[in-house]
Design a protein around this motif. Structure first.
Motif, PDB file in Angstrom:
ATOM      1  N   SER A  12      10.642  24.245 -11.280  1.00 23.59           N
ATOM      2  CA  SER A  12      12.026  24.285 -11.731  1.00 23.59           C
ATOM      3  C   SER A  12      12.603  22.876 -11.861  1.00 23.59           C
ATOM      4  CB  SER A  12      12.858  25.112 -10.751  1.00 23.59           C
ATOM      5  OG  SER A  12      14.201  25.141 -11.122  1.00 23.59           O
ATOM      6  N   SER A  16      14.101  21.135 -15.146  1.00 23.91           N
ATOM      7  CA  SER A  16      15.466  20.597 -15.194  1.00 23.91           C
ATOM      8  C   SER A  16      15.489  19.162 -15.715  1.00 23.91           C
ATOM      9  CB  SER A  16      16.128  20.685 -13.815  1.00 23.91           C
ATOM     10  OG  SER A  16      15.603  19.738 -12.925  1.00 23.91           O
ATOM     11  N   ALA A  42      22.210  21.690 -16.468  1.00 23.34           N
ATOM     12  CA  ALA A  42      21.089  20.821 -16.091  1.00 23.34           C
ATOM     13  C   ALA A  42      21.322  20.173 -14.727  1.00 23.34           C
ATOM     14  CB  ALA A  42      20.867  19.756 -17.165  1.00 23.34           C
ATOM     15  N   HIS A  45      20.993  22.798 -12.038  1.00 31.00           N
ATOM     16  CA  HIS A  45      19.593  23.206 -12.012  1.00 31.00           C
ATOM     17  C   HIS A  45      18.795  22.234 -11.151  1.00 31.00           C
ATOM     18  CE1 HIS A  45      15.929  24.500 -14.680  1.00 31.00           C
ATOM     19  NE2 HIS A  45      15.717  24.710 -13.401  1.00 31.00           N
ATOM     20  N   MET A  46      18.975  20.938 -11.365  1.00 30.10           N
ATOM     21  CA  MET A  46      18.256  19.924 -10.582  1.00 30.10           C
ATOM     22  C   MET A  46      18.629  20.010  -9.104  1.00 30.10           C
ATOM     23  SD  MET A  46      16.170  17.470 -10.088  1.00 30.10           S
ATOM     24  CE  MET A  46      15.677  16.839 -11.667  1.00 30.10           C
ATOM     25  N   SER A  49      17.106  23.061  -7.557  1.00 27.73           N
ATOM     26  CA  SER A  49      15.639  22.958  -7.492  1.00 27.73           C
ATOM     27  C   SER A  49      15.231  22.153  -6.261  1.00 27.73           C
ATOM     28  CB  SER A  49      15.086  22.284  -8.750  1.00 27.73           C
ATOM     29  OG  SER A  49      15.315  23.073  -9.887  1.00 27.73           O
ATOM     30  N   MET A  77      19.738  30.134 -10.290  1.00 29.69           N
ATOM     31  CA  MET A  77      19.408  29.065 -11.247  1.00 29.69           C
ATOM     32  C   MET A  77      19.096  29.643 -12.622  1.00 29.69           C
ATOM     33  SD  MET A  77      17.195  26.141  -9.309  1.00 29.69           S
ATOM     34  CE  MET A  77      16.029  27.226  -8.509  1.00 29.69           C
ATOM     35  N   SER A  81      22.111  28.396 -14.895  1.00 35.18           N
ATOM     36  CA  SER A  81      21.660  27.318 -15.778  1.00 35.18           C
ATOM     37  C   SER A  81      21.169  27.858 -17.112  1.00 35.18           C
ATOM     38  CB  SER A  81      20.568  26.489 -15.088  1.00 35.18           C
ATOM     39  OG  SER A  81      21.114  25.819 -13.975  1.00 35.18           O
ATOM     40  N   TYR A  85      22.512  26.687 -20.658  1.00 35.46           N
ATOM     41  CA  TYR A  85      21.607  26.181 -21.690  1.00 35.46           C
ATOM     42  C   TYR A  85      21.772  26.968 -22.987  1.00 35.46           C
ATOM     43  CZ  TYR A  85      19.110  23.741 -17.907  1.00 35.46           C
ATOM     44  OH  TYR A  85      18.763  22.942 -16.860  1.00 35.46           O
TER      45      TYR A  85
END
Length: 118
Positions: A12, A16, A42, A45-46, A49, A77, A81, A85
């Motif tokens: 993941s 990201s 994004a 998401h990071m 993760s 996520m 996310s 997106y």
């Protein structure tokens, strides 16, 4: 033995980074609002993760807290996310309807880390 949270979190995280690069260099949004939605997806998401990768260490291995937190974070996520997106790429705000549910799952993941002890 590596837990599934580390594997999924690593994959993941790589996705990201790719999404953030695409958002910075390849995404051509007509609307600044849609571009910000993609960037927000994004960024979170990071962050999540990284947290997902750390869950087994925080929860002392395989426990109910690790399972519950990891599950909620993963679902959150994908929903949050992924929704951001989709809005950025298609410029259709209707795809953002899953974001609140994804956010609730992300919050549940954090709460599981703090409240479940076993």
């Amino acid at each position: 033995m590596t837990s599934w949270q580390c594997i999924v979190g690593g994959i993941s995280g790589a996705v990201s980074v790719g999404a953030a690069a695409y958002g910075s260099h390849g995404l051509k949004c007509k609307s600044e609002r849609n571009s910000k939605s993609f960037d927000n997806g994004a960024r979170l998401h990071m962050l999540h993760s990284i947290l997902l990768t750390a869950v087994p260490s925080i929860c002392s291995g395989r426990s109910r807290a690790a399972l519950a937190s990891g599950t909620f974070l993963t679902i959150g996520m994908v929903m949050f996310s992924g929704s951001c997106y989709a809005v950025g790429v298609t410029e259709d705000r209707n795809y953002g309807r899953a974001a609140p549910w994804g956010g609730i799952c992300l919050m549940a993941g954090w709460l599981c880390l703090g409240l479940i002890r076993k």
